[in-house]
Design a protein around this motif. Structure first.
Motif, PDB file in Angstrom:
ATOM      1  N   LYS A 139       1.177  -1.693  -0.159  1.00  8.41           N
ATOM      2  CA  LYS A 139       0.256   0.198   0.432  1.00  8.41           C
ATOM      3  C   LYS A 139       0.824   1.414   0.036  1.00  8.41           C
ATOM      4  CE  LYS A 139      -3.895  -2.471   0.075  1.00  8.41           C
ATOM      5  NZ  LYS A 139      -4.550  -2.481  -0.953  1.00  8.41           N
ATOM      6  N   LYS A 140       0.098   2.925  -0.687  1.00  5.65           N
ATOM      7  CA  LYS A 140       0.774   3.773  -0.285  1.00  5.65           C
ATOM      8  C   LYS A 140       1.026   4.175   1.234  1.00  5.65           C
ATOM      9  CE  LYS A 140       0.433   5.063  -5.183  1.00  5.65           C
ATOM     10  NZ  LYS A 140      -0.150   5.549  -6.056  1.00  5.65           N
ATOM     11  N   VAL A 168       6.385  -1.558   0.982  1.00  7.67           N
ATOM     12  CA  VAL A 168       5.591  -0.692   1.143  1.00  7.67           C
ATOM     13  C   VAL A 168       6.190   0.908   0.249  1.00  7.67           C
ATOM     14  CG1 VAL A 168       4.446  -0.806   3.589  1.00  7.67           C
ATOM     15  CG2 VAL A 168       5.771   0.827   3.536  1.00  7.67           C
ATOM     16  N   SER A 169       4.874   1.545  -0.066  1.00  6.16           N
ATOM     17  CA  SER A 169       5.470   2.999  -1.105  1.00  6.16           C
ATOM     18  C   SER A 169       5.368   4.127  -0.240  1.00  6.16           C
ATOM     19  CB  SER A 169       4.551   2.534  -1.878  1.00  6.16           C
ATOM     20  OG  SER A 169       4.456   2.264  -3.499  1.00  6.16           O
ATOM     21  N   TYR A 170       6.356   5.009   0.292  1.00  8.26           N
ATOM     22  CA  TYR A 170       6.063   6.001   1.083  1.00  8.26           C
ATOM     23  C   TYR A 170       5.593   7.167   0.362  1.00  8.26           C
ATOM     24  CZ  TYR A 170       7.013   3.432   5.563  1.00  8.26           C
ATOM     25  OH  TYR A 170       6.939   2.862   6.803  1.00  8.26           O
ATOM     26  N   VAL A 171       5.049   8.090   0.635  1.00 11.94           N
ATOM     27  CA  VAL A 171       4.749   9.012  -0.630  1.00 11.94           C
ATOM     28  C   VAL A 171       4.894  10.353   0.429  1.00 11.94           C
ATOM     29  CG1 VAL A 171       2.931  10.612  -2.147  1.00 11.94           C
ATOM     30  CG2 VAL A 171       3.231   7.887  -1.966  1.00 11.94           C
ATOM     31  N   GLN A 187      -4.946   9.331  -2.763  1.00 13.56           N
ATOM     32  CA  GLN A 187      -4.040   9.241  -3.197  1.00 13.56           C
ATOM     33  C   GLN A 187      -3.231   8.209  -2.339  1.00 13.56           C
ATOM     34  OE1 GLN A 187      -1.629  13.143  -3.871  1.00 13.56           O
ATOM     35  NE2 GLN A 187      -4.575  14.324  -3.867  1.00 13.56           N
ATOM     36  N   ILE A 188      -3.263   8.111  -0.848  1.00  9.66           N
ATOM     37  CA  ILE A 188      -2.905   7.289  -0.080  1.00  9.66           C
ATOM     38  C   ILE A 188      -3.727   6.519   0.126  1.00  9.66           C
ATOM     39  CG2 ILE A 188      -0.679   8.849   0.270  1.00  9.66           C
ATOM     40  CD1 ILE A 188      -1.794   9.835   2.667  1.00  9.66           C
ATOM     41  N   ASP A 189      -3.125   4.931   1.042  1.00 14.28           N
ATOM     42  CA  ASP A 189      -3.861   4.492   1.829  1.00 14.28           C
ATOM     43  C   ASP A 189      -3.668   3.828   3.517  1.00 14.28           C
ATOM     44  OD1 ASP A 189      -4.596   3.046  -1.164  1.00 14.28           O
ATOM     45  OD2 ASP A 189      -2.827   2.639  -1.016  1.00 14.28           O
TER      46      ASP A 189
END
Length: 345
Positions: A139-140, A168-171, A187-189
């Protein structure tokens, strides 16, 4: 006889005054009267002592003009210090440990927060059936900026469920309106961030909180001990070359912390810039009440807190070897103790 007594009394008073004046002036003038301070998300409660000291003129009272540059997150503020565009950073203490692991020495000179004030929440919209941390794989996750303390807390929470940072993907979403938009627009989870953003999302039903260090109790549960947070840190060489300047900075922050201990909601609203309220005064104050106990009381770094920070970082970052870190070189309490003495009740 009377004249003799008066003369003796006058002499005694003059002598006492002569002793008192050097004591009052003992600090000396700041070596640098103009300073550049970098901060990652100045409007957040995490940095409230900095804002209070600035808005109430406490830096100016110490003979220091400060220019504050606001970045998207603490990692960016650290880059400004390393790159030479900032003299001092208002940022997370754990950066001093991270940098020492890379053989670069920076030092905390006064503590602003005794709990990280970071909450992690999952999106009610993106993850309506969330059951546990395993659901976050792939997840983001929004953080103030990659490499910042919000990222560190997320890594720590995930690692306890066996989830690696690479899974995971860090934003980077910042600490204010952009963070609110990122969560609400899908845009993020999930998000690891600070107040007032997290309380606003929580109270509007946008997120479900799964980890919370906005209170001392919550911090103990997440970290297993006291976890120091915001502080002023700078290069060790700067501290050595500018002791009076560092003392002035510590004095201003400790004075601000003292003010915050007795400030009421209306005092806070009158003092912080209108933009900090994010358009919702009531929620801003609700957020403040939630994090109030997380603010430091006297600027002094607890040694146990430094040990907690090292243990936490080493638990998920294999590049940090506890046996190679000298915690005594990551902070000094000399300035905070003098400031505490100056502003004691």
């Amino acid at each position: 006889m009377t004249r003799t007594l008066l003369n003796r009394r006058s002499f005694t008073l003059l002598a006492a005054a002569a002793v008192a004046v050097p004591a009052l002036r003992a600090q000396g003038r700041p070596e640098k009267s103009r300073l550049s301070i970098a901060v990652g998300g100045k409007a957040a409660f995490y940095y409230l002592p900095l804002t209070i000291a600035e808005q109430l003129g406490y830096f100016k009272a110490e003979g220091i003009e400060v220019e504050i540059s606001d970045f998207a997150g603490g990692a960016k503020a650290l880059q400004a210090l390393v790159g030479g565009s900032a003299d001092v950073v208002s940022g997370a203490y754990e950066h001093t440990i991270n940098m020492q692991s890379k053989n670069q020495f920076i030092e905390s000179i006064v503590l602003m927060g005794r709990a990280p004030q970071i909450a992690m929440g999952v999106s009610v919209k993106s993850l309506p059936n969330y059951k546990g941390l395993a659901d976050l794989r792939g997840k983001k996750i929004g953080v103030t900026a990659p490499g910042s303390s919000t990222n560190m807390v997320a890594n720590l929470v995930l690692s306890r469920a066996g989830i690696k940072a690479t899974e995971v993907s860090y934003v980077g979403v910042g600490t204010s309106a952009g963070a609110l938009t990122a969560m609400r627009s899908g845009q993020i989870d999930a998000m690891s961030n600070i107040d007032p953003v997290m309380t606003m999302l929580e109270q509007k039903g946008d997120v479900r909180i799964i980890s919370d260090t906005r209170t001392l109790k919550g911090t103990q549960e997440v970290f297993g001990g006291p976890m120091p947070a915001a502080c002023f840190y700078t290069q060790v060489d700067f501290v050595k070359a500018n002791p009076n300047t560092c003392q002035g900075l510590a004095n201003a922050i400790v004075r601000g912390l003292k003010w915050l201990q007795t400030a009421g909601p209306s005092d806070i609203i009158k003092t912080v810039p209108e933009s900090y309220l994010l358009g919702d005064r009531a929620l801003y104050l609700a957020s403040f009440n939630k994090v109030r106990e997380a603010l430091a009381l006297d600027g002094v770094m607890p040694e146990e807190g430094a040990r907690t920070a090292l243990k936490a970082l080493a638990s998920f970052d294999p590049s940090i070897k506890p046996e190679k870190i000298d915690l005594s070189r990551t902070f000094t309490n000399d300035f905070a103790r003098r400031a505490k003495e100056k502003y004691k009740a």
